[in-house]
Write an enzyme that holds these catalytic residues in place. Structure first.
Site, mmCIF file in Angstrom:
data_model
loop_
_atom_site.group_PDB
_atom_site.id
_atom_site.type_symbol
_atom_site.label_atom_id
_atom_site.label_comp_id
_atom_site.label_asym_id
_atom_site.label_seq_id
_atom_site.Cartn_x
_atom_site.Cartn_y
_atom_site.Cartn_z
ATOM 1 N N VAL A 195 0.836 -1.207 0.000
ATOM 2 C CA VAL A 195 0.000 0.000 0.000
ATOM 3 C C VAL A 195 0.874 1.261 0.000
ATOM 4 O O VAL A 195 0.689 2.176 -0.812
ATOM 5 C CB VAL A 195 -0.955 0.005 1.220
ATOM 6 C CG1 VAL A 195 -1.676 1.332 1.331
ATOM 7 C CG2 VAL A 195 -1.958 -1.132 1.100
ATOM 8 N N LYS A 238 -5.408 -0.236 11.386
ATOM 9 C CA LYS A 238 -6.627 -0.117 12.192
ATOM 10 C C LYS A 238 -6.373 -0.374 13.674
ATOM 11 O O LYS A 238 -7.298 -0.322 14.475
ATOM 12 C CB LYS A 238 -7.664 -1.169 11.770
ATOM 13 C CG LYS A 238 -7.862 -1.382 10.318
ATOM 14 C CD LYS A 238 -8.921 -2.424 10.110
ATOM 15 C CE LYS A 238 -8.797 -3.251 8.871
ATOM 16 N NZ LYS A 238 -7.734 -3.129 7.948
ATOM 17 N N VAL A 278 -11.797 1.295 7.047
ATOM 18 C CA VAL A 278 -12.986 0.536 6.664
ATOM 19 C C VAL A 278 -13.278 0.801 5.190
ATOM 20 O O VAL A 278 -13.385 1.954 4.777
ATOM 21 C CB VAL A 278 -14.208 0.965 7.503
ATOM 22 C CG1 VAL A 278 -15.422 0.122 7.138
ATOM 23 C CG2 VAL A 278 -13.915 0.865 8.990
ATOM 24 N N ALA A 299 -11.459 0.418 2.473
ATOM 25 C CA ALA A 299 -10.355 1.017 1.695
ATOM 26 C C ALA A 299 -10.684 2.470 1.342
ATOM 27 O O ALA A 299 -10.910 3.277 2.237
ATOM 28 C CB ALA A 299 -10.051 0.178 0.469
ATOM 29 N N GLU A 335 -5.101 -9.063 4.587
ATOM 30 C CA GLU A 335 -4.054 -8.508 5.438
ATOM 31 C C GLU A 335 -2.798 -9.334 5.146
ATOM 32 O O GLU A 335 -2.908 -10.478 4.666
ATOM 33 C CB GLU A 335 -4.440 -8.689 6.905
ATOM 34 C CG GLU A 335 -5.610 -7.852 7.375
ATOM 35 C CD GLU A 335 -5.256 -6.385 7.519
ATOM 36 O OE1 GLU A 335 -4.282 -6.071 8.213
ATOM 37 O OE2 GLU A 335 -5.962 -5.550 6.926
ATOM 38 N N LYS A 377 -13.170 -3.472 12.085
ATOM 39 C CA LYS A 377 -13.836 -2.477 11.257
ATOM 40 C C LYS A 377 -15.182 -2.098 11.843
ATOM 41 O O LYS A 377 -15.552 -0.914 11.885
ATOM 42 C CB LYS A 377 -14.018 -3.017 9.834
ATOM 43 C CG LYS A 377 -12.727 -3.091 9.049
ATOM 44 C CD LYS A 377 -12.951 -3.773 7.729
ATOM 45 C CE LYS A 377 -11.673 -3.819 6.901
ATOM 46 N NZ LYS A 377 -11.752 -4.757 5.796
#
Ligand code: ADP
Ligand code: ASP
Ligand code: MG
Length: 815
Positions: A475, A579, A609, A611, A667, A682
């Site tokens: 990412v 998160k 939550v 993306a 993940e 989330k």
């Protein structure tokens, strides 16, 4: 006729001197040219003298460097074949021999009086002007000791203007086309011994000549394009001020803008002769014009004109309840300081009168405290004055501008800016003239303060945001790539300069205050990165202390999430894809949000939550507009959705998991998705954002994979999970025969949360949910019969990076 002054920066080497010659020779009218010593020579002369005075025989070595520099320069600027080259060399060597003899004396008696020191530093200007007189052949060389006359006043040499003006008027008749005058040096009117006008004093020499001879303008030629909005050596976003009033110039110079020696302004100001600051290395720009005209130019429109600072600051405070209402305390404080020849550049007294603080140079601090303790010995003994103390390692900053007069809100804006940058103000002062607000801060915050104020008061070309991107793998790597591609467009279309000032992966980190090169930073991180640890990261980021900083967490690391609190406390905004912090203990989550709110910075986590889907922002907007979230139902695991959508007769459960992992939907550790932990997190975050207090343990879960698969190592998990392939295939076939689909649904009803597998038929909004998509239905007081639905890609490095990017841009927009 005009007077030109060239500073040491303008005559530091051969090429520069030839530049100066060109500028002088291009002028048609008569000129008086005032010259400094070659750049750095005065400092070197002082060092050499100090070495000799403590018996360090290396002073001879230091002097030979000075000698070599001058002789090399002569060789470069005057062709050796010329007779005059030999002549000037002999004269310079003669002067340097004189200097050597003085230094020998200092070395032998190990004593350096002010008189001797003044004699030693005078050689810098005497030699430089001598050399220039051979470079510019038609110039006539004058000796300023003969007409700049000083008298002694409290250990300082003060110009005797009456005598000096008279002598100048008689010296420059007839006025040669080009006159050369050494700056800085003068002589005592009684003894004729050499004195000087103080460091940077060549500017003053030039101003005195300008005023005495009624020149049309004083041109100060230096190494910058003009008077800038702040010292260009301290910050990079400065620009040239086209026009300053005398008043503004005085305020800026008094507060440390080294560009002009402060006393320079007075002689020309009294005669109303303008000053122009020009760049020897860029002679065609118009520079800065200083006159008594009120602001009329474009730059006159800004609220403040410039910012200047003094890094050498000590704040002395005299305090005690016994000071309240007593007449004469301040008189005694400042008289004591004056008697000890200590100059004060800022004073601040609270209206309660129980303390008076003032700023002096660090070198004067101990003497100031000692002298005041003696003066107030009785009051200290009786307890009327409780303490006299000096705080060092400080800096003074002043914002200056005539437009500040009677314009409300400037102090508010200034202190608001400093507050947002996490800089506390130790003392402040604004004179009734309202052209200057000065304040004292810790020295370590000086650069950040200058940058923040500059950014806030001047319409700089770009708004800057300084990013630390942590976790530059999937990412984070995508984010870097998106920033790289978008950087120029953001500059051009949004005037936003996104500077990546630090990057890190789990092993290495790399920093660059000016911004990393995004084409090469990843390979540079691998090759030259420093060893990384969360603590090292925190220390380095705080040490860099950059304004408008944003910490971007693209990791899934608990330790990195553990840094947010201290970063936010230091006024660094946080954008988290991670998160862990937002789903940890409710009070920790609340504290982070509260710290950000108090500090007026941002803690954003939209990508926690769905993306890049605008879920958290939407919930916030609904609540802020007075709505209430009653119910939420969502498919929040892009990974699980992908897995359930991918299962087929050919693709068993274990393979589908592997595919989700390979597509970067899951993940890094897919067990977090499969165990439902990710969805629980989330749901907890959404529920909290919806205004309910909830912990992860409060979420009711109906696990669909037995716990034992999550309890062994990741390798074992990959081996063992195949055991479930048959069971999932049976379930898939059954659900397909019912024309239904399986979804892992997360629900919240008035703060109560649960997650579990659910079969949905083709009328249900969750039935058509392709690939890794997420969907959320939000029922509120207003969106009741027909809930609001947000749907789209809920996983994937590209969309997650884009969501983080959007959070970053939203910080830029509010700053
Ligand atoms: P010179 O040798 O020409 O006298 P100085 O070093 O005394 O030069 O002054 C020029 C320097 O002043 C610049 O190089 C710059 O770093 C510094 N300076 C400080 N404040 C300002 C400002 N506001 N604008 C421009 N220059 C400044
Ligand atoms: N050479 C002197 C100094 O360095 C004077 C000047 O440059 O103005 O302070
Ligand atoms: Mg100077």
């Amino acid at each position: 006729m005009k007077v030109l002054k060239f500073g040491g920066t303008s005559i530091s080497c051969e090429q520069n001197i030839l530049n100066v010659k060109k500028i002088i020779e291009s002028i048609d009218e008569p000129v008086i040219v005032v010259l400094s010593a070659l750049g750095g020579i005065t400092d070197q002369l002082i060092t050499t003298a100090n070495m000799a005075s403590v018996g360090d025989n290396e002073y001879e070595e230091e002097l030979s460097k000075i000698t070599a520099r001058h002789l090399n320069l002569i060789e470069g600027v005057i062709s050796c074949s010329q007779l005059c080259a030999v002549e000037v060399q002999n004269k310079v060597v003669h002067l340097l021999n004189e200097l050597l003899n003085i230094l020998k004396g200092v070395y032998l008696i190990k004593d350096l009086s002010i008189k001797t020191s003044d004699a030693i530093v005078s050689y810098g200007e005497r030699i430089s002007s001598l050399i220039l007189s051979y470079v510019i052949k038609e110039a006539k060389l004058f000796d300023s000791r003969k007409f700049i006359k000083t008298e002694k006043h409290f250990n300082k040499h003060i110009v005797d203007f009456e005598l000096t003006n008279w002598l100048i008027k008689n010296t420059f008749v007839p006025l040669p086309k080009i006159s050369l005058v050494p700056g800085f040096i003068s002589s005592d009117k009684e003894t004729n011994e050499v004195t000087n006008l103080g460091r940077g004093g060549s500017d003053y020499t030039a101003s005195i000549l300008t005023a005495a001879l009624d020149a049309s303008v004083l041109e100060i030629w230096t190494d910058v394009d003009g008077f800038m909005t702040a010292d260009p050596k301290a910050i990079s976003s400065t620009y040239v001020i086209e026009h300053l009033t005398f008043n503004e110039a005085i305020e800026l110079c008094n507060y440390g803008a080294k560009l002009i020696y402060p006393p320079t302004i007075y002689p020309v100001y009294h005669k109303n002769i303008p000053i122009r600051i020009l760049n020897t290395f860029n002679p065609n720009t118009s520079g800065t014009y200083i006159s008594n005209e009120q602001n009329s130019t474009v730059s006159g429109k800004s609220l403040i004109k410039g910012i200047s600072s003094i890094d050498d600051t000590c704040l002395v405070t005299v305090q005690g309840l016994g000071m309240i209402g007593i007449i004469g305390i301040n008189y005694r404080i400042f008289k004591t300081l004056a008697d000890n020849d200590i100059s004060v550049f800022m004073i601040s007294q609270a209206s309660s009168e129980n303390n008076t603080s003032f700023a002096v140079r660090n070198a004067d601090a101990d003497l100031a405290v000692k002298a005041l303790k003696e003066e107030f010995a009785l009051e200290l003994e009786q307890g009327e004055i409780s303490d006299i103390k000096a705080e060092k390692e400080l800096a003074t900053v002043a914002i200056v501008g005539e437009n500040m007069k009677r314009t409300p809100g400037i102090a508010g804006k200034l202190f608001g800016t400093l507050g947002r940058a996490g800089i506390s103000v130790i003392a402040c002062a604004q004179g009734a003239s309202e052209t200057n607000i000065s304040f004292v801060i810790k020295l370590q915050f000086l650069r950040k303060a200058l940058n923040s104020i500059h950014d806030s008061f001047f319409l700089s070309e770009y708004k800057v945001l300084n990013l630390f991107i942590i976790g530059v793998g999937t990412v984070g790597g995508k984010l870097l790539e998106q920033i790289r591609i978008q950087q120029i467009t953001l500059m051009e279309q949004n005037s936003l300069n996104l500077r990546v000032v630090g990057i890190a992966n789990s092993k290495k980190c790399l920093f660059c205050k000016e911004g990393l090169n995004l084409d090469t930073c990843i390979s540079e991180l691998k090759e030259n990165g420093e060893d990384n640890s969360p603590n090292h990261l925190r220390k380095e980021i705080l040490k860099l202390n950059i304004f408008n900083s944003v910490f971007v967490d693209c990791t899934a690391s608990k330790d990195i999430a553990g840094l947010y609190a201290s970063l936010l406390k230091n006024n660094i905004s946080v954008v988290a894809a991670n998160k862990i912090a937002t789903s940890s203990k409710y009070n920790d989550y609340l504290n982070l949000k509260e710290t950000a709110r108090q500090r007026d910075i941002k803690f954003l986590f939209e990508t926690n939550v769905g993306a890049g889907l605008p879920i958290i922002n939407t919930i916030n907007n609904l609540i802020n507009s007075g709505d209430r979230i009653l119910r939420m139902e969502a498919v929040l695991s892009g990974t699980l959705n992908f897995i359930f959508n991918t299962l087929s007769a050919e693709i068993p459960f274990s393979k589908a998991i592997r595919m989700a992992e390979e597509a970067h939907y899951s993940e890094p550790d897919p067990r977090i998705d499969l165990s439902g932990s990710d969805v629980i997190r989330k749901l907890v975050i959404l529920t909290r954002e919806a205004g309910y207090k909830v912990e992860q343990e409060d979420v009711r879960t109906n696990l669909f994979i037995p716990k034992k698969y999550f309890e062994s190592s990741l390798d074992d998990f990959w081996k063992n999970i195949k055991e479930l392939d048959a069971e999932f295939e049976t379930m898939r076939q059954q659900v397909a025969s019912e024309k239904k689909r399986i979804r892992l649904v997360a629900k919240m009803e008035k703060g109560k949360c649960e997650i579990g597998l659910q079969k949905v038929d083709n009328h249900h909004p969750f039935y058509e949910l392709e690939g890794s998509n997420n969907i959320i239905m939000i029922s509120t007081k207003r969106y009741n019969d027909y809930p609001m639905i947000i749907k789209g890609y809920g996983a994937g490095d590209d969309v997650t990076a884009a969501g983080i990017f959007a959070d970053i841009i939203s910080i830029a927009n509010i700053r």
